[in-house]
Design an enzyme around this catalytic site. Structure first.
Site, PDB file in Angstrom:
ATOM      1  N   ARG A 149      -1.720  11.814 -14.814  1.00 25.49           N
ATOM      2  CA  ARG A 149      -3.009  11.605 -14.123  1.00 25.49           C
ATOM      3  C   ARG A 149      -4.078  12.483 -14.795  1.00 25.49           C
ATOM      4  O   ARG A 149      -5.214  12.046 -15.001  1.00 25.49           O
ATOM      5  CB  ARG A 149      -2.904  11.970 -12.629  1.00 25.49           C
ATOM      6  CG  ARG A 149      -4.248  11.841 -11.913  1.00 25.49           C
ATOM      7  CD  ARG A 149      -4.170  12.100 -10.425  1.00 25.49           C
ATOM      8  NE  ARG A 149      -5.485  11.939  -9.810  1.00 25.49           N
ATOM      9  CZ  ARG A 149      -5.713  11.986  -8.505  1.00 25.49           C
ATOM     10  NH1 ARG A 149      -4.717  12.186  -7.670  1.00 25.49           N
ATOM     11  NH2 ARG A 149      -6.937  11.835  -8.032  1.00 25.49           N
TER      12      ARG A 149
ATOM     13  N   ASN B  23      -0.532   3.255  -6.781  1.00 26.21           N
ATOM     14  CA  ASN B  23      -1.722   2.841  -7.527  1.00 26.21           C
ATOM     15  C   ASN B  23      -1.399   2.546  -8.984  1.00 26.21           C
ATOM     16  O   ASN B  23      -0.297   2.844  -9.434  1.00 26.21           O
ATOM     17  CB  ASN B  23      -2.766   3.964  -7.443  1.00 26.21           C
ATOM     18  CG  ASN B  23      -3.707   3.749  -6.280  1.00 26.21           C
ATOM     19  OD1 ASN B  23      -4.134   2.632  -6.022  1.00 26.21           O
ATOM     20  ND2 ASN B  23      -4.038   4.826  -5.585  1.00 26.21           N
TER      21      ASN B  23
ATOM     22  N   CYS C 290      -4.230  -0.392   0.749  1.00 23.89           N
ATOM     23  CA  CYS C 290      -4.982   0.799   0.368  1.00 23.89           C
ATOM     24  C   CYS C 290      -5.504   1.450   1.640  1.00 23.89           C
ATOM     25  O   CYS C 290      -5.845   0.762   2.599  1.00 23.89           O
ATOM     26  CB  CYS C 290      -6.149   0.383  -0.524  1.00 23.89           C
ATOM     27  SG  CYS C 290      -7.345   1.686  -0.839  1.00 23.89           S
ATOM     28  N   ASP C 291      -5.601   2.779   1.605  1.00 23.71           N
ATOM     29  CA  ASP C 291      -6.079   3.476   2.805  1.00 23.71           C
ATOM     30  C   ASP C 291      -7.601   3.633   2.852  1.00 23.71           C
ATOM     31  O   ASP C 291      -8.146   4.166   3.795  1.00 23.71           O
ATOM     32  CB  ASP C 291      -5.414   4.854   2.921  1.00 23.71           C
ATOM     33  CG  ASP C 291      -5.826   5.792   1.800  1.00 23.71           C
ATOM     34  OD1 ASP C 291      -6.627   5.400   0.929  1.00 23.71           O
ATOM     35  OD2 ASP C 291      -5.345   6.935   1.794  1.00 23.71           O
TER      36      ASP C 291
ATOM     37  N   HIS D 128     -10.493  -1.060  -4.234  1.00 28.03           N
ATOM     38  CA  HIS D 128     -11.444  -0.030  -4.689  1.00 28.03           C
ATOM     39  C   HIS D 128     -12.707  -0.678  -5.256  1.00 28.03           C
ATOM     40  O   HIS D 128     -13.284  -0.188  -6.245  1.00 28.03           O
ATOM     41  CB  HIS D 128     -10.789   0.914  -5.736  1.00 28.03           C
ATOM     42  CG  HIS D 128      -9.741   1.809  -5.137  1.00 28.03           C
ATOM     43  ND1 HIS D 128      -9.055   2.751  -5.865  1.00 28.03           N
ATOM     44  CD2 HIS D 128      -9.266   1.909  -3.866  1.00 28.03           C
ATOM     45  CE1 HIS D 128      -8.204   3.394  -5.075  1.00 28.03           C
ATOM     46  NE2 HIS D 128      -8.308   2.890  -3.865  1.00 28.03           N
TER      47      HIS D 128
ATOM     48  N   TYR E  30     -15.646   3.663  -3.974  1.00 27.56           N
ATOM     49  CA  TYR E  30     -15.219   3.576  -5.381  1.00 27.56           C
ATOM     50  C   TYR E  30     -16.212   2.816  -6.261  1.00 27.56           C
ATOM     51  O   TYR E  30     -16.130   2.881  -7.485  1.00 27.56           O
ATOM     52  CB  TYR E  30     -13.829   2.936  -5.482  1.00 27.56           C
ATOM     53  CG  TYR E  30     -12.708   3.929  -5.247  1.00 27.56           C
ATOM     54  CD1 TYR E  30     -12.175   4.679  -6.280  1.00 27.56           C
ATOM     55  CD2 TYR E  30     -12.186   4.131  -3.974  1.00 27.56           C
ATOM     56  CE1 TYR E  30     -11.154   5.592  -6.070  1.00 27.56           C
ATOM     57  CE2 TYR E  30     -11.165   5.043  -3.750  1.00 27.56           C
ATOM     58  CZ  TYR E  30     -10.658   5.765  -4.810  1.00 27.56           C
ATOM     59  OH  TYR E  30      -9.651   6.678  -4.594  1.00 27.56           O
TER      60      TYR E  30
ATOM     61  N   ARG F 267     -10.055  16.022 -10.924  1.00 24.85           N
ATOM     62  CA  ARG F 267      -9.446  15.831  -9.603  1.00 24.85           C
ATOM     63  C   ARG F 267      -7.944  16.175  -9.637  1.00 24.85           C
ATOM     64  O   ARG F 267      -7.424  16.754  -8.702  1.00 24.85           O
ATOM     65  CB  ARG F 267      -9.668  14.389  -9.130  1.00 24.85           C
ATOM     66  CG  ARG F 267      -8.999  14.036  -7.795  1.00 24.85           C
ATOM     67  CD  ARG F 267      -9.547  14.845  -6.630  1.00 24.85           C
ATOM     68  NE  ARG F 267      -8.812  14.584  -5.393  1.00 24.85           N
ATOM     69  CZ  ARG F 267      -8.736  15.422  -4.374  1.00 24.85           C
ATOM     70  NH1 ARG F 267      -9.354  16.597  -4.415  1.00 24.85           N
ATOM     71  NH2 ARG F 267      -8.041  15.102  -3.289  1.00 24.85           N
TER      72      ARG F 267
HETATM   73  P1  NAD Z   1       3.040  12.501  -6.679  1.00 23.86           P
HETATM   74  O1  NAD Z   1       3.105  12.594  -8.148  1.00 23.86           O
HETATM   75  O2  NAD Z   1       3.018  13.740  -5.860  1.00 23.86           O
HETATM   76  O3  NAD Z   1       4.291  11.658  -6.174  1.00 23.86           O
HETATM   77  C1  NAD Z   1       4.765  10.526  -6.775  1.00 23.86           C
HETATM   78  C2  NAD Z   1       6.282  10.588  -6.900  1.00 23.86           C
HETATM   79  O4  NAD Z   1       6.712   9.362  -7.503  1.00 23.86           O
HETATM   80  C3  NAD Z   1       6.784  11.717  -7.805  1.00 23.86           C
HETATM   81  O5  NAD Z   1       7.686  12.541  -7.090  1.00 23.86           O
HETATM   82  C4  NAD Z   1       7.487  10.987  -8.944  1.00 23.86           C
HETATM   83  O6  NAD Z   1       8.629  11.646  -9.436  1.00 23.86           O
HETATM   84  C5  NAD Z   1       7.830   9.653  -8.303  1.00 23.86           C
HETATM   85  N1  NAD Z   1       8.098   8.567  -9.240  1.00 23.86           N
HETATM   86  C6  NAD Z   1       7.437   8.269 -10.381  1.00 23.86           C
HETATM   87  N2  NAD Z   1       7.974   7.187 -10.963  1.00 23.86           N
HETATM   88  C7  NAD Z   1       8.998   6.774 -10.180  1.00 23.86           C
HETATM   89  C8  NAD Z   1       9.951   5.715 -10.260  1.00 23.86           C
HETATM   90  N3  NAD Z   1       9.928   4.846 -11.254  1.00 23.86           N
HETATM   91  N4  NAD Z   1      10.861   5.623  -9.287  1.00 23.86           N
HETATM   92  C9  NAD Z   1      10.892   6.501  -8.260  1.00 23.86           C
HETATM   93  N5  NAD Z   1      10.017   7.525  -8.128  1.00 23.86           N
HETATM   94  C10 NAD Z   1       9.083   7.664  -9.081  1.00 23.86           C
HETATM   95  O7  NAD Z   1       1.772  11.597  -6.332  1.00 23.86           O
HETATM   96  P2  NAD Z   1       0.855  11.507  -5.041  1.00 23.86           P
HETATM   97  O8  NAD Z   1      -0.448  12.096  -5.329  1.00 23.86           O
HETATM   98  O9  NAD Z   1       1.583  11.965  -3.850  1.00 23.86           O
HETATM   99  O10 NAD Z   1       0.599   9.949  -4.942  1.00 23.86           O
HETATM  100  C11 NAD Z   1       1.637   9.010  -4.838  1.00 23.86           C
HETATM  101  C12 NAD Z   1       1.145   7.618  -5.029  1.00 23.86           C
HETATM  102  O11 NAD Z   1       0.452   7.162  -3.896  1.00 23.86           O
HETATM  103  C13 NAD Z   1       0.150   7.444  -6.196  1.00 23.86           C
HETATM  104  O12 NAD Z   1       0.391   6.225  -6.849  1.00 23.86           O
HETATM  105  C14 NAD Z   1      -1.177   7.421  -5.489  1.00 23.86           C
HETATM  106  O13 NAD Z   1      -2.175   6.828  -6.263  1.00 23.86           O
HETATM  107  C15 NAD Z   1      -0.788   6.602  -4.301  1.00 23.86           C
HETATM  108  N6  NAD Z   1      -1.730   6.598  -3.172  1.00 23.86           N
HETATM  109  C16 NAD Z   1      -2.266   5.405  -2.851  1.00 23.86           C
HETATM  110  C17 NAD Z   1      -3.114   5.286  -1.795  1.00 23.86           C
HETATM  111  C18 NAD Z   1      -3.723   3.955  -1.521  1.00 23.86           C
HETATM  112  O14 NAD Z   1      -4.750   3.869  -0.911  1.00 23.86           O
HETATM  113  N7  NAD Z   1      -3.152   2.847  -1.983  1.00 23.86           N
HETATM  114  C19 NAD Z   1      -3.427   6.412  -1.026  1.00 23.86           C
HETATM  115  C20 NAD Z   1      -2.858   7.628  -1.374  1.00 23.86           C
HETATM  116  C21 NAD Z   1      -1.992   7.700  -2.453  1.00 23.86           C
HETATM  117  C1  G6P Z   2      -7.876   7.325  -1.634  1.00 23.48           C
HETATM  118  C2  G6P Z   2      -7.529   6.018  -2.267  1.00 23.48           C
HETATM  119  C3  G6P Z   2      -6.205   6.099  -2.963  1.00 23.48           C
HETATM  120  C4  G6P Z   2      -6.220   7.218  -3.964  1.00 23.48           C
HETATM  121  C5  G6P Z   2      -6.549   8.498  -3.278  1.00 23.48           C
HETATM  122  C6  G6P Z   2      -6.725   9.601  -4.294  1.00 23.48           C
HETATM  123  O1  G6P Z   2      -7.087   7.602  -0.526  1.00 23.48           O
HETATM  124  O2  G6P Z   2      -7.510   4.958  -1.381  1.00 23.48           O
HETATM  125  O3  G6P Z   2      -5.953   4.882  -3.582  1.00 23.48           O
HETATM  126  O4  G6P Z   2      -4.964   7.343  -4.578  1.00 23.48           O
HETATM  127  O5  G6P Z   2      -7.750   8.380  -2.566  1.00 23.48           O
HETATM  128  O6  G6P Z   2      -6.740  10.770  -3.611  1.00 23.48           O
HETATM  129  P1  G6P Z   2      -6.504  12.163  -4.300  1.00 23.48           P
HETATM  130  O7  G6P Z   2      -6.652  13.095  -3.152  1.00 23.48           O
HETATM  131  O8  G6P Z   2      -5.096  12.132  -4.864  1.00 23.48           O
HETATM  132  O9  G6P Z   2      -7.532  12.278  -5.351  1.00 23.48           O
HETATM  133 MN    MN Z   3      -6.602   3.171  -2.464  1.00 25.74          MN
END
Ligand code: NAD
Ligand code: G6P
Ligand code: MN
Length: 443
Positions: free
Chosen positions: A93, A147, A169-170, A199, A264, A286
């Site tokens: 990231r 994501n 998405c949240d 987004h 976004y 970030r």
């Molecule tokens: P993070 O790196 O703390 O956690 C992600 C975990 O996924 C890690 O522990 C990693 O080892 C694991 N991982 C990676 N590849 C993998 C695979 N192939 N199989 C199993 N595990 C695997 O990240 P985070 O900041 O906690 O975010 C997690 C995810 O959630 C991100 O993709 C983030 O963008 C997403 N997210 C999405 C939304 C949304 O609105 N859609 C909101 C919040 C977070």
């Molecule tokens: C929002 C979006 C997520 C994104 C996150 C990033 O919640 O909807 O898609 O992954 O923000 O947040 P962060 O705190 O990791 O920058």
């Molecule tokens: Mn999102």
């Protein structure tokens, strides 16, 4: 009431404890029999797994809890997979955010070149966990918020069209909470109309259950303060960079004052502003803010629980606004017909937009999944922006499927965030080097 078995994929995620706490808070609405964590990084997940094991023994001993890196153990006998993986983790990231800066372009988790690079990595990880789920629990539903959701959703549409994967998405629900504060109404009382891509969208209506329209009142507020509210609706979005983003919504609104924008859109409407802001501190993006903030806090708390052997007095925050995940699981499990904004294939929901585009619109969700509510025709400005952006997302997936350098170059060139084909090419060549081994080979 039936009890459900759930696996969280990406068990080592910074969001895992908050989501587990949220599920504990909702056991009366969504009872859990078994809860498993799955991650392909055993060390990272092990810390959260060990801490949550202690916590669950104290707070919900009836739940069978385990954590594993073995796909068969993880995905056997489960009803729901809640997926939030980050392929490449924070190290990548950070690169997504920093590499584009060398080329005069901003870097961001899901938008522009950063999101495109992340998309190329994410598809592989997503296909892997979808296949495990289907192999070991063919009836299981995946509630995916990994994501970049737009690219992941398009990849699922193209490569796993029959799979039971729901992409969410949240941000729509998080911003709705802000709106609800602005007008002094509970979010559950509000019903929205919304159209866009993930987004990348706009609210066209925010009404209460009696049909009163609040869009003018919210617009007046946002035109002055953006979505900055007096009381914070969650902990994640209180960091300085998020506050700045919520404030900037004021300038996004100024471009299209008829509708309320998703935050976004700042990356597409004000890319020069974002770049100028980032280039003053190119070493601290970030990713760094999260690593020093949320990631550190969550893992520190877990280590404290492990060291003390008890979770008493050490609290993980409840990810309250993630209750929409339980709402979604309930909608599938109990056919609640919940109305939720989700990422689905258009098929006419937006009348003047391609059928085969993955769009973000309100849906009614029941046992068979989401049914999109029609949003009618959208104005030319938004439609043109969305066609450009959705084509970028489609080109990335085509580049992945066809191992096509040319299509990846086109995707970067077409992104509204990149100034020219020349910059796009230089960026692509740099991203290929930085993502070696995690992207399919392009030629
Ligand atoms: P993070 O790196 O703390 O956690 C992600 C975990 O996924 C890690 O522990 C990693 O080892 C694991 N991982 C990676 N590849 C993998 C695979 N192939 N199989 C199993 N595990 C695997 O990240 P985070 O900041 O906690 O975010 C997690 C995810 O959630 C991100 O993709 C983030 O963008 C997403 N997210 C999405 C939304 C949304 O609105 N859609 C909101 C919040 C977070
Ligand atoms: C929002 C979006 C997520 C994104 C996150 C990033 O919640 O909807 O898609 O992954 O923000 O947040 P962060 O705190 O990791 O920058
Ligand atoms: Mn999102």
């Amino acid at each position: 009431m039936k009890k459900f078995s759930v696996v969280i994929a990406g068990g080592g995620s910074t969001f895992t404890p908050g989501i587990v706490m949220m599920m504990l808070d909702n056991l009366d609405r969504f009872p859990i029999k078994k809860l498993k964590l799955y991650d392909n990084d055993g060390d990272r997940q092990g810390i959260l797994g060990e801490a949550l094991e202690i916590l669950l023994k104290e707070q919900a001993p009836e739940i069978e809890f385990s954590y594993t890196t073995d796909p068969e153990t993880a995905f056997s006998d489960v009803d729901f997979c809640m997926a939030h993986i980050r392929v490449g983790k924070y190290a990548m990231r950070e690169k997504d955010e920093k590499v584009p800066l060398r080329h005069g372009v901003f870097g961001q988790e899901t938008c522009g070149p950063g999101g495109i690079a992340y998309g190329m990595r994410s598809i592989t990880g997503m296909l892997e966990i979808i296949d495990y789920m289907e192999k070991y629990s063919p009836d299981c539903w995946m509630l995916n918020y990994s994501n970049p959701a737009a690219i992941v959703a398009e990849a699922c549409r193209v490569m796993r069209p029959e799979s039971k994967v729901l992409n969410i998405c949240d941000m729509p629900v998080g911003t709705l909470r802000r709106m609800s504060q602005i007008i002094g109404k509970a979010p559950e009382e509000l019903e929205v109309r919304y159209f866009g891509l993930n987004h990348f969208g706009w609210w066209t209506s925010v009404k209460d259950t009696e049909g009163h329209e609040y869009i003018d009142q919210i617009r007046n507020y946002v035109s002055e303060h953006g979505y900055l509210t007096q009381i914070e609706v969650d902990t994640q979005h209180t960091d300085p960079s998020w506050q700045e983003t919520h404030k900037k919504a004021k300038d996004i609104l100024a471009v299209t004052p008829d509708y309320l924008p998703n935050t976004y859109l700042k990356y597409y409407l004000y890319p020069d502003y974002v770049f100028e802001h980032m280039k003053d501190h190119p070493e601290f993006t970030r990713a760094n803010e999260v690593m020093q903030g949320r990631e550190k806090t969550v893992f520190d708390h877990a280590q404290q629980i492990i060291a003390k052997g008890t979770a008493e007095g050490i609290a993980f925050d409840i990810d309250a606004h993630a209750t929409f995940i339980v709402d979604l699981a309930r909608a599938i499990a109990f056919n609640t017909h919940e109305r939720m904004v989700m990422i689905v294939e258009n098929n006419g929901a937006i009348a003047n937009f391609p059928d085969d585009a993955m769009v973000e619109v309100p849906c009614i969700v029941g046992t068979d999944g989401p049914e999109a509510l029609t949003q009618g025709k959208i104005p030319a400005f938004q439609q043109a922006m969305m066609v450009q952006q959705v084509t970028v997302e489609k080109l990335v997936v085509e580049a992945y499927v066809e191992n096509s350098y040319q299509k990846m170059w086109q995707a970067l060139t077409l992104s509204k965030t990149v100034p020219s084909a020349q910059v796009a090419k230089e960026l692509l060549d740099d991203l290929i080097i930085e993502n070696a081994g995690t992207w399919p080979e392009l030629h």
